[in-house]
Design a protein around this motif. Structure first.
Motif, mmCIF file in Angstrom:
data_model
loop_
_atom_site.group_PDB
_atom_site.id
_atom_site.type_symbol
_atom_site.label_atom_id
_atom_site.label_comp_id
_atom_site.label_asym_id
_atom_site.label_seq_id
_atom_site.Cartn_x
_atom_site.Cartn_y
_atom_site.Cartn_z
ATOM 1 N N ASP A 45 1.047 -1.174 0.301
ATOM 2 C CA ASP A 45 0.013 0.116 -0.008
ATOM 3 C C ASP A 45 0.731 1.342 0.326
ATOM 4 N N GLU A 56 2.477 1.515 -3.292
ATOM 5 C CA GLU A 56 1.601 2.325 -4.919
ATOM 6 C C GLU A 56 1.112 3.692 -4.269
ATOM 7 N N ARG A 87 0.077 0.363 -9.091
ATOM 8 C CA ARG A 87 -0.308 -0.946 -7.651
ATOM 9 C C ARG A 87 0.585 -2.096 -8.820
ATOM 10 N N ALA A 144 4.138 -1.292 -8.027
ATOM 11 C CA ALA A 144 4.697 -1.784 -6.792
ATOM 12 C C ALA A 144 4.550 -3.712 -6.322
#
Length: 329
Positions: free
Chosen positions: A12, A15, A27, A30
């Motif tokens: 998270d 991202e 996303r 990542a």
């Protein structure tokens, strides 16, 4: 972040950080970077979302995220890129293999088959792996491969002799040699960095007995091995004005030597066609990846050089991308 970096929390955070750096798909980036840092697949990240990262993994990830936020391509950060049925080492200073070039190989194979020169055979599974139906194998490779799945049996008894001009990472040469067991490929590139990388890929794929990588400008290192059944090339072809407008991760990080095709994108192609046609057998095939705006003019140049069966094929996005022609008898 907290002192405990779990995979879920780290994903998270990455991202969000990459989104603020204007990554086009933060996303996915990542996920790739976290996979690179941990050694887990993208699917395994979600199966182990509560696992904390080790200090070494955190250090690796910090550096990778910093590089990606600066615009560096994921492939350079990870050090590898897939191409058809193989995985290649990639490195800064050498062009990253792309799906459009997979189409170039498909179209060359198809033309040779149409001429009766040979039938391609896709590689078998590695030891311990199940054999996949052609459609599943194509999906697993990351691209649709029209025309290859149906060409599953048989080889050209005399062997296929191929020249791969502007080989870069060696992706074309290695793919042809791995998919056609009787092929012998001579690959050339003017860049010492590209030649060194291509040779490493040939060695790591165990193709050193059939792929010879040589340093030199276009077809200069090839004369002693003519005639060739196939001369295939992904030369520099981006018009200079278009190159200036390309995404930063291409224009800044990938080598202009492998991209810039001059004002109309055909500077290298003009030289290539003059040098390649005398090296082709009858009926040898010339196959080139070129810019969509240049292909009609390139087709005219091919016809003027005496080539026949000149056609233009589209890439997976439906853009004109590949010129294919055969040497008339």
């Amino acid at each position: 972040m907290n002192d405990v970096w779990t995979i879920r929390a780290t994903l998270d955070w990455c991202e969000g950080y990459l989104a603020r750096a204007q990554d086009v798909n933060p996303r996915v980036s990542a996920q790739h970077l976290l996979s690179f840092a941990t050694g887990l697949s993208r699917i395994e990240l979600y199966a182990h979302h509560d696992r904390p990262l080790s200090p070494d993994e955190r250090d690796t990830l910090r550096d990778a995220v910093r590089r990606r936020a600066a615009g560096e391509p994921l492939q350079y950060i990870q050090g590898t890129a897939p191409f058809r049925f193989i995985e290649l080492e990639v490195a800064p200073g050498v062009l990253i293999p792309r799906p459009e070039t997979e189409v170039l190989v498909d179209e060359a194979f198809r033309e040779l088959k149409n001429l009766g020169a040979y039938a391609v055979r896709r590689p078998g599974p590695h030891a311990g792996e199940p054999s996949l139906p052609p459609s599943e194998g194509a999906a697993a490779s990351g691209s649709a491969r029209p025309g290859v799945a149906a060409e599953a049996n048989g080889t050209h008894a005399g062997g296929l002799v191929v020249a791969d001009v502007c080989t870069g990472s060696g992706c074309i040469a290695c793919a042809i040699a791995s998919e056609h067991p009787d092929a012998r490929v001579v690959a050339t590139d003017i860049s010492p960095d590209a030649v060194a990388l291509a040779r490493r890929n040939v060695a790591r794929l165990g193709l050193g007995d059939r792929v010879d990588v040589r340093e030199g400008d276009l077809c200069a290192p090839l004369a002693a091995d003519a005639p060739f059944d196939l001369v295939i090339s992904n030369p520099p072809y981006v018009p200079t004005a278009v190159l200036n407008d390309m995404p930063r991760e291409v224009s800044v990080f990938e080598p202009a030597l492998a991209l810039d095709g001059g004002c109309d994108g055909l500077d290298a192609f003009r030289r290539l066609i003059d040098e390649a046609v005398p090296l082709l057998s009858f009926p040898g095939v010339l196959a080139c990846e070129l810019h969509e705006d240049c292909l009609d003019k390139a087709a005219d140049l091919a016809r003027s050089a005496g080539l026949a069966r000149v056609r233009i094929a589209s890439d997976l996005a439906g853009r004109s991308r590949v010129l294919i022609a055969a040497k008339a008898s």
